[in-house]
Design a protein around this motif. Structure first.
Motif, PDB file in Angstrom:
ATOM      1  N   ASP A  52       3.408  -5.991  12.554  1.00  0.00           N
ATOM      2  CA  ASP A  52       2.010  -6.010  12.115  1.00  0.00           C
ATOM      3  C   ASP A  52       1.710  -7.305  11.379  1.00  0.00           C
ATOM      4  OD1 ASP A  52      -0.573  -5.422  11.527  1.00  0.00           O
ATOM      5  OD2 ASP A  52      -0.162  -3.510  10.528  1.00  0.00           O
ATOM      6  N   GLU A  53       1.167  -8.269  12.095  1.00  0.00           N
ATOM      7  CA  GLU A  53       0.863  -9.597  11.546  1.00  0.00           C
ATOM      8  C   GLU A  53       2.036 -10.125  10.731  1.00  0.00           C
ATOM      9  OE1 GLU A  53      -3.109 -10.327  10.357  1.00  0.00           O
ATOM     10  OE2 GLU A  53      -3.839  -8.371  11.005  1.00  0.00           O
TER      11      GLU A  53
ATOM     12  N   SER B  60      -3.726  -1.911  12.897  1.00  0.00           N
ATOM     13  CA  SER B  60      -2.704  -1.301  12.036  1.00  0.00           C
ATOM     14  C   SER B  60      -2.720   0.217  12.173  1.00  0.00           C
ATOM     15  CB  SER B  60      -2.931  -1.688  10.578  1.00  0.00           C
ATOM     16  OG  SER B  60      -2.752  -3.078  10.412  1.00  0.00           O
TER      17      SER B  60
HETATM   18 MG    MG Z   1      -4.078  -4.568  10.059  1.00  0.00          MG
END
Ligand code: MG
Ligand code: ADP
Length: 210
Positions: free
Chosen positions: A156-157, A41
């Motif tokens: 991001d995920e 991240s």
């Molecule tokens: Mg992360």
């Protein structure tokens, strides 16, 4: 083409990213696979311009983005937590970027309709986002991220926290949307199968520190 060059990020006395370099070609989808806490991240925040690195640079199509603010980078972001604007309906959430960029009302309406169809949510424009299911909220977040036509989409995920069946369906749909729009993307995930379904190429991310 996105070009991340020798990026270093230090938090306190610890290098979280050490000389990280990475390229994403036009129309290419790259998955970054790595365990929690490794710095994935953090790297996306640097690319988006939300975090200034201690060293290194981010380039897009031959332009150094160091002095370019986030909203002018042509880089879109979608997080695990959709972060939709709760006081706006679905159409206004999706149209937010183009509206901020000064697009006129008619073209925003057309763009929102196109994106709703793209993510399989025709007719949802007037819905309050607080009434959406988990999967629908993800689709709105994807449409909102695509609305300003980013050169690169950072994910991001994006599909974490969904039940397996919904996850697998959305993974296929996400891959289709990226392919149909020709959007280059950097997908952060810890799910091998998800990476295989969505990305052209997978890199195991170590942050450069191991
Ligand atoms: Mg992360
Ligand atoms: P990942 O996304 O791979 O799970 P992160 O990039 O969120 O990892 O975090 C990497 C490491 O950096 C973690 O140890 C995290 O605690 C730390 N970290 C992230 N942001 C900050 C910050 N603003 N200040 C200090 N440490 C941070």
């Amino acid at each position: 083409m996105l070009d991340v060059r020798d990026v270093r990020v230090r938090f306190g006395d610890r290098d979280v990213l050490r000389d990280v370099s990475l390229r994403v070609d036009d129309h290419e989808v790259v998955a970054l696979l790595g365990p929690s806490g490794i710095g994935k991240s953090t790297l996306l925040r640097v690319v988006a311009g939300l975090l200034v690195p201690d060293a290194g640079s981010v380039w897009l199509d031959g332009t150094d983005l160091t002095d370019v603010p986030p909203h002018r980078r042509r880089i879109g972001l979608m997080f695990q937590d959709e972060q939709l604007f709760p006081h706006l309906d679905v159409a206004a959430n999706i149209g937010f970027g183009p509206r901020m960029a000064g697009a006129d009302r008619a073209s925003i309406t057309r763009r929102v309709e196109t994106l709703l169809a793209l993510v399989g949510l025709e007719g949802f424009g007037g819905r309050r986002v607080t009434t959406l299911s988990g999967g629908e909220a993800k689709r709105v977040a994807l449409a909102r991220a695509l609305a300003p036509e980013p050169a690169v989409l950072l994910l991001d995920e994006p599909l974490t926290g969904l039940d397996r069946e919904l996850h697998d369906r959305l993974a296929v749909d996400l891959a289709t949307v990226l392919r149909d729009t020709g959007t280059a993307a950097l997908l952060v995930t810890h799910d091998h199968d998800e990476a295989a379904v969505i990305a052209h190429r997978t890199e195991v991310f170590t942050g450069g520190t191991v």
